[in-house]
Design an enzyme around this catalytic site. Structure first.
Site, PDB file in Angstrom:
ATOM      1  N   ARG A   1      48.055   6.245  63.943  1.00 28.49           N
ATOM      2  CA  ARG A   1      47.596   5.070  64.143  1.00 28.49           C
ATOM      3  C   ARG A   1      48.738   3.868  63.648  1.00 28.49           C
ATOM      4  NH1 ARG A   1      47.280   3.020  59.190  1.00 28.49           N
ATOM      5  NH2 ARG A   1      45.496   1.799  59.260  1.00 28.49           N
TER       6      ARG A   1
ATOM      7  N   GLU B   1      50.382  12.635  66.715  1.00 35.27           N
ATOM      8  CA  GLU B   1      50.038  13.870  66.658  1.00 35.27           C
ATOM      9  C   GLU B   1      49.705  14.896  67.877  1.00 35.27           C
ATOM     10  OE1 GLU B   1      46.751  13.053  64.235  1.00 35.27           O
ATOM     11  OE2 GLU B   1      47.910  12.943  62.303  1.00 35.27           O
TER      12      GLU B   1
END
Lengths: 339, 186
Positions: free
Chosen positions: A89, A293
């Site tokens: 994020r 990720e």
């Protein structure tokens, strides 16, 4: 006994951000007396390059050189709020918050400059080198250092801006389960080439070929490195890392350090090629999505598929150890009709 | 226990510091001589982030008792550059973006320096072996290997062996660097 080569691929799509109680990050910007712009964040840069991205977003929005931006992530007690750097994020949330803050600061900067130049702020533009100038009359200009000095010591103003990006909480629709859990989805595909030694069971990952669709690549060099460094982590998950049989029952005899917990070294590094596809996301900072990720994900099933292609062994538990390869080969031989 | 004075030539300059028997070379460098380039990672010789050159050879300074280096020559990453111009290895790391978080970088560079000193034209395999004691958790090693080969080519005076993978020019400066450069520019 032979070295068996195989090729496999896997795809991944991956969310940017999360959806627990809402997902906000804030940024504050203020100008120093010398015309530097301090971006205050509580977001942590633990090496992934968030400070660089925040500085890029601030510089681009302010219309100032990167050298004028100072990113301060000093203290989560005293800084503006951030949920943290996770869920891929950081670039999306923090980038958006920094852009919002920089827009406000830019507006004040232009107002101060307008008063100094005795023109209308709407007629001013930045030249990217540190000056604010009159559109169509580039010789009418003022340097940001003089703007900052005027704001501080003459006009009595703060050149500053506040920014926040909030992904609001989304509740699932009870009837359908439908919800809006993330802000964007990035997509990727990895092709892995492996060599399986059917005598020892050792899997060598020879090469990885990655294609990533990540919205706008704000910093292509960092994107490529994230993709390839993450893919290396994926190879590590796939064929190296294991804590069994001790974890989680006992750490007393488990691998606890670099010597015992195996990850690939320089000589186990596969050749990598990476392609970045840009499909800007409408809600991302300059169109960026998150790719933190996901970069470790696709290599793992790609390697598993390549092992299957190489020797016919289908492995579904990580890591793909020599033991699991040899057991799989034994099962295949046992299943063969005896001659 | 006896505290001894350790004399050494650090990056070409005579230095002395006081060491207890358990003081490692790394702690002497960092805490007494102010040389913070070598990093304390695992403190057991497994990660290589504390690599320095001891009489020209790479050592993990976290395992070297400081009292044993009395009279030796020690090279750290601080000695590679005058603060203005980077060394060829440093420049190759920068151009090839062979860093990410940066923690392993000083040790990687010192291992590379030791390699190129004894082998100016290493193969990829020789580079891999030379940095096999240096752990990196960000880059996947490939850009580091490429950068060391590039540095070797630069030192030999031949054309750079490789160019950075992205064609966007040199990577942008980090905010850290920018904050220092700002006052000179503005």
């Amino acid at each position: 006994m032979a070295l068996l080569r195989g090729r496999g691929y896997a795809s991944v799509n991956y969310p940017t951000g999360m959806n627990l109680g809402g997902d906000p990050s804030q940024a504050l910007i203020h100008a120093t007396t010398m015309g530097g712009f301090v971006v205050s964040l509580s977001s942590v840069d633990l090496g992934q390059g968030l400070k660089t991205i925040a500085a890029q977003c601030a510089a681009e929005t302010l219309g100032m050189p990167m050298d004028n931006v100072i990113v301060d992530t000093a203290d989560t007690d005293t800084g503006p709020h951030c949920m943290g750097t996770f869920a891929s994020r950081g670039t999306h949330r923090v980038g958006n918050a920094v852009i919002m803050a920089a827009r406000e600061a830019r507006e004040v900067m232009l107002q101060v400059a307008a008063e100094e130049l005795e023109v209308d702020a709407d007629d001013l533009e930045t030249d990217g080198s540190g000056f604010v100038r009159l559109k169509g009359s580039p010789e009418t200009k003022i340097h940001v250092q003089d703007i900052a000095l005027a704001a501080h010591f003459k006009q009595g103003r703060t050149i500053s801006g506040r920014g926040i990006f909030l992904k609001e909480r989304s509740y699932p629709v009870p009837e359908t389960g439908e919800m809006d859990p993330d802000s964007a989805q990035a997509h990727a595909c990895t092709v892995a080439e492996v060599e399986v030694d059917d005598e020892t069971g050792i899997v060598t990952v020879l090469s990885l070929h990655n294609a990533y669709e990540i919205g706008r690549a704000l910093n292509p060099a960092m994107v490529t490195q994230q993709v390839e460094g993450g893919a290396w982590m994926g190879v590590s998950h796939a064929v190296f890392e294991a804590t069994e049989p001790y974890y989680p029952s006992s750490r007393a005899h488990g691998p606890v350090d670099f010597c015992e917990y195996l990850m690939p070294g320089p000589a186990e590094t596969p050749v990598q090629t990476s392609v970045i596809l840009e499909r800007p996301a409408s809600n991302g900072p300059f169109g960026a999505k998150g790719i933190g990720e996901m970069t470790a994900n696709a290599p793992i099933p790609a390697v598993a598929n390549a092992i299957f292609d190489a020797c016919g062994v289908r492995i579904t538990v990580m890591p793909f150890t020599p033991e699991s390869i040899l057991r799989g080969l034994d099962e295949l031989r046992d299943a063969e009709p005896s001659a | 226990m006896t505290v001894k004075i350790v004399n050494l030539k650090l990056n070409g300059v005579d230095k002395a510091f006081m060491a207890r028997p358990e003081t490692t070379l790394l702690l002497g460098l960092r805490e007494q001589l102010g040389m913070m380039g070598a990093k304390r990672g695992c403190a057991q010789g497994a990660c290589g982030s504390c690599t320095v050159l001891l009489d020209g050879s790479p050592v993990v300074s976290c395992l070297v008792p400081a009292v044993t280096v009395d009279g030796s020559t020690v090279g750290t990453v601080e000695g590679l550059s005058d603060g203005q111009v980077l060394s060829d290895v440093q420049q190759a790391f920068l151009d090839g973006f062979a860093t990410q978080c940066g923690f392993c970088t000083p040790g990687m560079i010192m291992s590379a320096e030791a390699l190129l000193e004894r082998n100016p034209d290493p193969t990829t395999e020789e580079v891999q072996e030379a940095i096999s004691g240096n752990v990196c958790r960000c880059t996947g090693y490939e850009p580091i290997i490429t950068a060391i080969l590039d540095a070797a080519a630069r030192r030999r005076g031949t054309t750079a062996a490789t160019t950075p993978e992205t064609d966007e020019g040199p990577p942008p400066t980090t905010a850290y660097e920018s904050s220092e450069g700002m006052r000179a520019d503005v």
